[in-house]
Motif scaffolding. Structure first.
Motif, PDB file in Angstrom:
ATOM      1  N   VAL A  10       6.168   3.359   1.852  1.00  0.00           N
ATOM      2  CA  VAL A  10       7.088   3.777   1.969  1.00  0.00           C
ATOM      3  C   VAL A  10       7.517   2.403   0.740  1.00  0.00           C
ATOM      4  O   VAL A  10       8.511   2.778   0.006  1.00  0.00           O
ATOM      5  N   LEU A  11       7.682   1.807   1.235  1.00  0.00           N
ATOM      6  CA  LEU A  11       8.043   0.029   0.149  1.00  0.00           C
ATOM      7  C   LEU A  11       6.865   0.140  -0.461  1.00  0.00           C
ATOM      8  O   LEU A  11       8.075  -0.093  -1.412  1.00  0.00           O
ATOM      9  N   TYR A  12       5.769   0.674  -0.396  1.00  0.00           N
ATOM     10  CA  TYR A  12       4.782  -0.005  -1.500  1.00  0.00           C
ATOM     11  C   TYR A  12       5.089   1.552  -2.537  1.00  0.00           C
ATOM     12  O   TYR A  12       5.341   0.402  -4.126  1.00  0.00           O
ATOM     13  N   SER A  13       5.628   2.385  -2.453  1.00  0.00           N
ATOM     14  CA  SER A  13       6.142   3.709  -3.769  1.00  0.00           C
ATOM     15  C   SER A  13       7.069   3.013  -4.288  1.00  0.00           C
ATOM     16  O   SER A  13       7.363   3.009  -5.234  1.00  0.00           O
ATOM     17  N   GLU A  14       7.689   1.772  -3.632  1.00  0.00           N
ATOM     18  CA  GLU A  14       9.107   1.846  -4.076  1.00  0.00           C
ATOM     19  C   GLU A  14       8.831   0.793  -4.797  1.00  0.00           C
ATOM     20  O   GLU A  14       9.532   0.342  -6.159  1.00  0.00           O
ATOM     21  N   MET A  15       7.850  -0.222  -4.777  1.00  0.00           N
ATOM     22  CA  MET A  15       7.667  -1.818  -5.001  1.00  0.00           C
ATOM     23  C   MET A  15       6.449  -0.703  -6.451  1.00  0.00           C
ATOM     24  O   MET A  15       7.169  -1.719  -7.359  1.00  0.00           O
ATOM     25  N   ASP A  24       3.900  -6.067 -16.896  1.00  0.00           N
ATOM     26  CA  ASP A  24       3.378  -8.736 -15.941  1.00  0.00           C
ATOM     27  C   ASP A  24       3.854  -9.005 -15.382  1.00  0.00           C
ATOM     28  O   ASP A  24       3.637  -9.708 -14.612  1.00  0.00           O
ATOM     29  N   LYS A  25       5.746  -8.235 -15.451  1.00  0.00           N
ATOM     30  CA  LYS A  25       6.370  -9.285 -14.515  1.00  0.00           C
ATOM     31  C   LYS A  25       6.400  -9.202 -13.287  1.00  0.00           C
ATOM     32  O   LYS A  25       6.997  -9.794 -12.349  1.00  0.00           O
ATOM     33  N   TYR A  26       6.143  -7.981 -12.720  1.00  0.00           N
ATOM     34  CA  TYR A  26       6.322  -8.179 -11.189  1.00  0.00           C
ATOM     35  C   TYR A  26       4.549  -7.247 -11.146  1.00  0.00           C
ATOM     36  O   TYR A  26       4.578  -5.395 -10.855  1.00  0.00           O
ATOM     37  N   PRO A  27       4.014  -8.132 -10.793  1.00  0.00           N
ATOM     38  CA  PRO A  27       1.907  -7.865 -10.814  1.00  0.00           C
ATOM     39  C   PRO A  27       2.037  -7.271  -8.682  1.00  0.00           C
ATOM     40  O   PRO A  27       3.443  -7.418  -8.212  1.00  0.00           O
ATOM     41  N   SER A 131       9.894 -21.247  -8.264  1.00  0.00           N
ATOM     42  CA  SER A 131       9.436 -21.000  -9.787  1.00  0.00           C
ATOM     43  C   SER A 131      10.783 -19.891 -10.153  1.00  0.00           C
ATOM     44  O   SER A 131      10.948 -18.863 -10.197  1.00  0.00           O
ATOM     45  N   GLU A 132      10.628 -19.693 -11.165  1.00  0.00           N
ATOM     46  CA  GLU A 132      12.025 -18.595 -12.080  1.00  0.00           C
ATOM     47  C   GLU A 132      10.937 -16.796 -11.906  1.00  0.00           C
ATOM     48  O   GLU A 132      11.882 -16.266 -11.677  1.00  0.00           O
ATOM     49  N   LYS A 133       9.729 -17.310 -12.050  1.00  0.00           N
ATOM     50  CA  LYS A 133       9.101 -15.971 -12.154  1.00  0.00           C
ATOM     51  C   LYS A 133       9.499 -15.882 -10.679  1.00  0.00           C
ATOM     52  O   LYS A 133       9.561 -14.197  -9.909  1.00  0.00           O
ATOM     53  N   TRP A 134       9.074 -16.359  -8.941  1.00  0.00           N
ATOM     54  CA  TRP A 134       8.897 -16.316  -7.987  1.00  0.00           C
ATOM     55  C   TRP A 134      10.528 -15.294  -7.264  1.00  0.00           C
ATOM     56  O   TRP A 134      10.942 -14.586  -6.571  1.00  0.00           O
TER      57      TRP A 134
END
Length: 146
Positions: A10-15, A24-27, A131-134
């Motif tokens: 369920v969480l993976y489907s949301e991610m 690429d900003k959310y690998p 980091s800003e990415k995190w």
């Protein structure tokens, strides 16, 4: 939101929705879901990691190098009726990064461990600069939890 986080698929489907939006900003590591071990006919490339049900902390998790090993495993899982998720094994993992966001405060921790599971045995934990990415990952992921 806590209930949603207990079930990996369920969480993976949301991610996955976040990944599709941000690319690429959310690998995101690809994951396959199998409602029963008998459904594991087509799998990701080996080596891979299987996780059974909602278990965490390294429990219910095994690494497989070939289809024969996975077939033996599927016979054992069939006795319990749990779902299984499969994902590619990350070969050259240096460390895990854990990011916390509480209110508007962020913290990040680097965890190093010689065990492939990363949380078995002795781990070295060190706080590192966020980091800003995190921060972006934490902000976007946090929206899933309300």
């Amino acid at each position: 939101s806590i209930h949603r986080a207990l079930e990996r698929p369920v969480l993976y489907s949301e991610m996955l929705g976040l990944y599709k939006t941000h690319k690429d900003k959310y690998p995101l590591i690809s994951m396959s879901y199998y409602s029963s071990p008998f459904a594991m006919l087509f799998t990701p490339e080996f080596p891979l990691v299987a996780k059974v049900g909602y278990a965490e902390a390294g429990y219910g998790k095994m690494k497989f190098n070939d289809a024969g090993e996975l077939k033996d495993f599927s016979g054992v899982v069939a006795l319990h009726g749990d779902y299984v998720t499969l994902e590619r094994y990350v070969e050259d993992r240096e460390c895990d990064i854990r990011v916390q966001k509480i209110g508007d405060k962020y913290r990040a921790f680097e965890r190093r461990n010689a065990n492939w599971k990363g949380n078995q045995g002795r781990s070295e934990l060190k706080e590192v600069e966020v980091s800003e990415k995190w921060k972006f990952w934490a902000d976007e992921s946090g929206k899933l939890c309300g």
